[in-house]
Motif scaffolding. Structure first.
Motif, PDB file in Angstrom:
ATOM      1  N   ARG A 172       0.818  -1.219   0.000  1.00  0.00           N
ATOM      2  CA  ARG A 172       0.000   0.000   0.000  1.00  0.00           C
ATOM      3  C   ARG A 172       0.854   1.272   0.000  1.00  0.00           C
ATOM      4  NH1 ARG A 172      -5.249   1.938   0.850  1.00  0.00           N
ATOM      5  NH2 ARG A 172      -5.337   3.847   2.086  1.00  0.00           N
ATOM      6  N   ARG A 173       1.975   1.270   0.701  1.00  0.00           N
ATOM      7  CA  ARG A 173       2.840   2.453   0.776  1.00  0.00           C
ATOM      8  C   ARG A 173       3.601   2.601  -0.537  1.00  0.00           C
ATOM      9  NH1 ARG A 173       2.332   6.756   3.303  1.00  0.00           N
ATOM     10  NH2 ARG A 173       4.222   7.901   3.708  1.00  0.00           N
ATOM     11  N   HIS A 174       3.455   3.753  -1.187  1.00  0.00           N
ATOM     12  CA  HIS A 174       4.081   4.028  -2.476  1.00  0.00           C
ATOM     13  C   HIS A 174       4.988   5.252  -2.395  1.00  0.00           C
ATOM     14  CE1 HIS A 174       1.548   1.090  -4.356  1.00  0.00           C
ATOM     15  NE2 HIS A 174       1.808   1.510  -5.583  1.00  0.00           N
ATOM     16  N   CYS A 175       5.888   5.357  -3.372  1.00  0.00           N
ATOM     17  CA  CYS A 175       6.713   6.550  -3.519  1.00  0.00           C
ATOM     18  C   CYS A 175       6.411   7.167  -4.884  1.00  0.00           C
ATOM     19  CB  CYS A 175       8.199   6.216  -3.390  1.00  0.00           C
ATOM     20  SG  CYS A 175       8.731   4.858  -4.419  1.00  0.00           S
ATOM     21  N   LEU A 176       6.481   8.480  -4.926  1.00  0.00           N
ATOM     22  CA  LEU A 176       6.165   9.250  -6.123  1.00  0.00           C
ATOM     23  C   LEU A 176       7.440   9.858  -6.683  1.00  0.00           C
ATOM     24  CD1 LEU A 176       4.104  10.686  -8.022  1.00  0.00           C
ATOM     25  CD2 LEU A 176       4.074  12.545  -6.335  1.00  0.00           C
ATOM     26  N   TYR A 177       7.611   9.744  -7.999  1.00  0.00           N
ATOM     27  CA  TYR A 177       8.724  10.352  -8.717  1.00  0.00           C
ATOM     28  C   TYR A 177       8.166  11.317  -9.747  1.00  0.00           C
ATOM     29  CZ  TYR A 177      12.097   6.978  -6.857  1.00  0.00           C
ATOM     30  OH  TYR A 177      12.911   6.244  -6.042  1.00  0.00           O
ATOM     31  N   ARG A 178       8.909  12.404  -9.988  1.00  0.00           N
ATOM     32  CA  ARG A 178       8.490  13.432 -10.945  1.00  0.00           C
ATOM     33  C   ARG A 178       9.620  13.740 -11.923  1.00  0.00           C
ATOM     34  NH1 ARG A 178       4.101  16.688  -9.066  1.00  0.00           N
ATOM     35  NH2 ARG A 178       3.446  16.077  -6.971  1.00  0.00           N
ATOM     36  N   LEU A 179       9.215  14.125 -13.135  1.00  0.00           N
ATOM     37  CA  LEU A 179      10.158  14.595 -14.148  1.00  0.00           C
ATOM     38  C   LEU A 179       9.476  15.717 -14.917  1.00  0.00           C
ATOM     39  CD1 LEU A 179      12.881  14.238 -15.654  1.00  0.00           C
ATOM     40  CD2 LEU A 179      11.705  12.612 -17.159  1.00  0.00           C
ATOM     41  N   ASP A 180      10.126  16.888 -14.976  1.00  0.00           N
ATOM     42  CA  ASP A 180       9.534  17.989 -15.740  1.00  0.00           C
ATOM     43  C   ASP A 180      10.212  18.112 -17.104  1.00  0.00           C
ATOM     44  OD1 ASP A 180      11.850  19.749 -15.534  1.00  0.00           O
ATOM     45  OD2 ASP A 180      11.192  20.255 -13.516  1.00  0.00           O
ATOM     46  N   ARG A 181       9.562  18.825 -17.981  1.00  0.00           N
ATOM     47  CA  ARG A 181      10.011  18.970 -19.369  1.00  0.00           C
ATOM     48  C   ARG A 181      11.417  19.547 -19.453  1.00  0.00           C
ATOM     49  NH1 ARG A 181       5.797  20.901 -22.714  1.00  0.00           N
ATOM     50  NH2 ARG A 181       5.536  22.518 -21.165  1.00  0.00           N
ATOM     51  N   GLU A 182      11.754  20.534 -18.619  1.00  0.00           N
ATOM     52  CA  GLU A 182      13.066  21.176 -18.678  1.00  0.00           C
ATOM     53  C   GLU A 182      14.182  20.193 -18.315  1.00  0.00           C
ATOM     54  OE1 GLU A 182      10.333  22.535 -17.108  1.00  0.00           O
ATOM     55  OE2 GLU A 182       9.934  23.938 -18.741  1.00  0.00           O
ATOM     56  N   ARG A 183      13.970  19.423 -17.265  1.00  0.00           N
ATOM     57  CA  ARG A 183      14.977  18.437 -16.861  1.00  0.00           C
ATOM     58  C   ARG A 183      15.144  17.369 -17.951  1.00  0.00           C
ATOM     59  NH1 ARG A 183      17.882  16.543 -12.585  1.00  0.00           N
ATOM     60  NH2 ARG A 183      17.961  14.287 -12.279  1.00  0.00           N
ATOM     61  N   ALA A 195      14.568  17.731 -21.177  1.00  0.00           N
ATOM     62  CA  ALA A 195      15.253  18.358 -22.317  1.00  0.00           C
ATOM     63  C   ALA A 195      16.746  18.462 -22.059  1.00  0.00           C
ATOM     64  CB  ALA A 195      14.655  19.736 -22.596  1.00  0.00           C
ATOM     65  N   ALA A 196      17.135  18.789 -20.847  1.00  0.00           N
ATOM     66  CA  ALA A 196      18.553  18.878 -20.497  1.00  0.00           C
ATOM     67  C   ALA A 196      19.222  17.517 -20.620  1.00  0.00           C
ATOM     68  CB  ALA A 196      18.726  19.448 -19.090  1.00  0.00           C
ATOM     69  N   GLN A 197      18.532  16.467 -20.187  1.00  0.00           N
ATOM     70  CA  GLN A 197      19.082  15.114 -20.312  1.00  0.00           C
ATOM     71  C   GLN A 197      19.268  14.716 -21.775  1.00  0.00           C
ATOM     72  OE1 GLN A 197      17.556  12.643 -16.539  1.00  0.00           O
ATOM     73  NE2 GLN A 197      15.996  13.071 -18.021  1.00  0.00           N
ATOM     74  N   LEU A 198      18.288  15.069 -22.609  1.00  0.00           N
ATOM     75  CA  LEU A 198      18.410  14.761 -24.030  1.00  0.00           C
ATOM     76  C   LEU A 198      19.585  15.502 -24.651  1.00  0.00           C
ATOM     77  CD1 LEU A 198      14.771  14.717 -25.435  1.00  0.00           C
ATOM     78  CD2 LEU A 198      16.305  12.791 -25.098  1.00  0.00           C
ATOM     79  N   ALA A 199      19.734  16.767 -24.304  1.00  0.00           N
ATOM     80  CA  ALA A 199      20.833  17.569 -24.837  1.00  0.00           C
ATOM     81  C   ALA A 199      22.184  16.996 -24.399  1.00  0.00           C
ATOM     82  CB  ALA A 199      20.695  19.021 -24.399  1.00  0.00           C
ATOM     83  N   ALA A 200      22.272  16.562 -23.159  1.00  0.00           N
ATOM     84  CA  ALA A 200      23.534  16.006 -22.643  1.00  0.00           C
ATOM     85  C   ALA A 200      23.861  14.679 -23.317  1.00  0.00           C
ATOM     86  CB  ALA A 200      23.427  15.828 -21.126  1.00  0.00           C
ATOM     87  N   ALA A 201      22.841  13.938 -23.709  1.00  0.00           N
ATOM     88  CA  ALA A 201      23.058  12.627 -24.337  1.00  0.00           C
ATOM     89  C   ALA A 201      23.527  12.751 -25.789  1.00  0.00           C
ATOM     90  CB  ALA A 201      21.784  11.800 -24.273  1.00  0.00           C
ATOM     91  N   GLU A 202      23.282  13.894 -26.405  1.00  0.00           N
ATOM     92  CA  GLU A 202      23.639  14.083 -27.827  1.00  0.00           C
ATOM     93  C   GLU A 202      25.082  14.446 -28.017  1.00  0.00           C
ATOM     94  OE1 GLU A 202      20.766  16.933 -29.134  1.00  0.00           O
ATOM     95  OE2 GLU A 202      19.252  15.394 -29.396  1.00  0.00           O
TER      96      GLU A 202
END
Length: 145
Positions: free
Chosen positions: A125-136, A138-145
């Motif tokens: 029953r106990r869960h954890c929540l994770y979030r990812l926003d568009r800016e973060r 986009a930064a990850q995609l840019a760093a991967a290129e």
């Protein structure tokens, strides 16, 4: 029968919205191994409304990067095509594999909550929540290129 009913619900939602939990198949054989995609949870959660990314693969296919590859594609759809500002994911506290994938995707744990769809007293029953926003993302995609 239960699995078929879930597949039917997923298909109906994709037909309605144009997106959802998509079937995952092995490229080499076309064998169905699970699903990955985006979904609007039907349960009223403490952070509703939201769009979540989720996955479920057969255990034989864990640890091969398949969920990660499909999840990246789903995030690209969510932030690109759907123009979402944020995508969430959540799992039972004990689900270390899913939590590790969320972290590899650049998601950040923000809170814990009691999932209303899991019975009171149940160990999941106990869960954890994770979030990812568009800016973060986009930064990850840019760093991967």
């Amino acid at each position: 029968a239960e699995s078929d009913a879930m597949a039917d619900r997923c298909q109906a939602l994709i037909e309605e919205r144009g997106w959802g939990f998509w079937a995952v198949e092995l490229k080499a054989s076309g064998a169905f191994i699970g699903f990955v995609g985006l979904h609007t949870p039907s349960a009223t959660l403490p952070f509703s409304p939201c769009v979540e990314i989720g996955w479920r693969l057969a255990a034989d296919y864990w640890g091969q990067g398949l969920a990660s590859e499909a999840a990246w594609a789903a995030l690209k759809t969510g932030f690109g095509t759907l123009d979402l500002s944020e995508i969430l994911s959540f799992t039972a506290i004990e689900n270390r594999r899913s939590r590790a994938l969320m972290e590899r995707l650049g998601m950040r744990e923000t809170e814990e909550f009691e999932h209303p769809g899991v019975p009171v007293g149940h160990p999941l029953r106990r869960h954890c929540l994770y979030r990812l926003d568009r800016e973060r993302f986009a930064a990850q995609l840019a760093a991967a290129e």
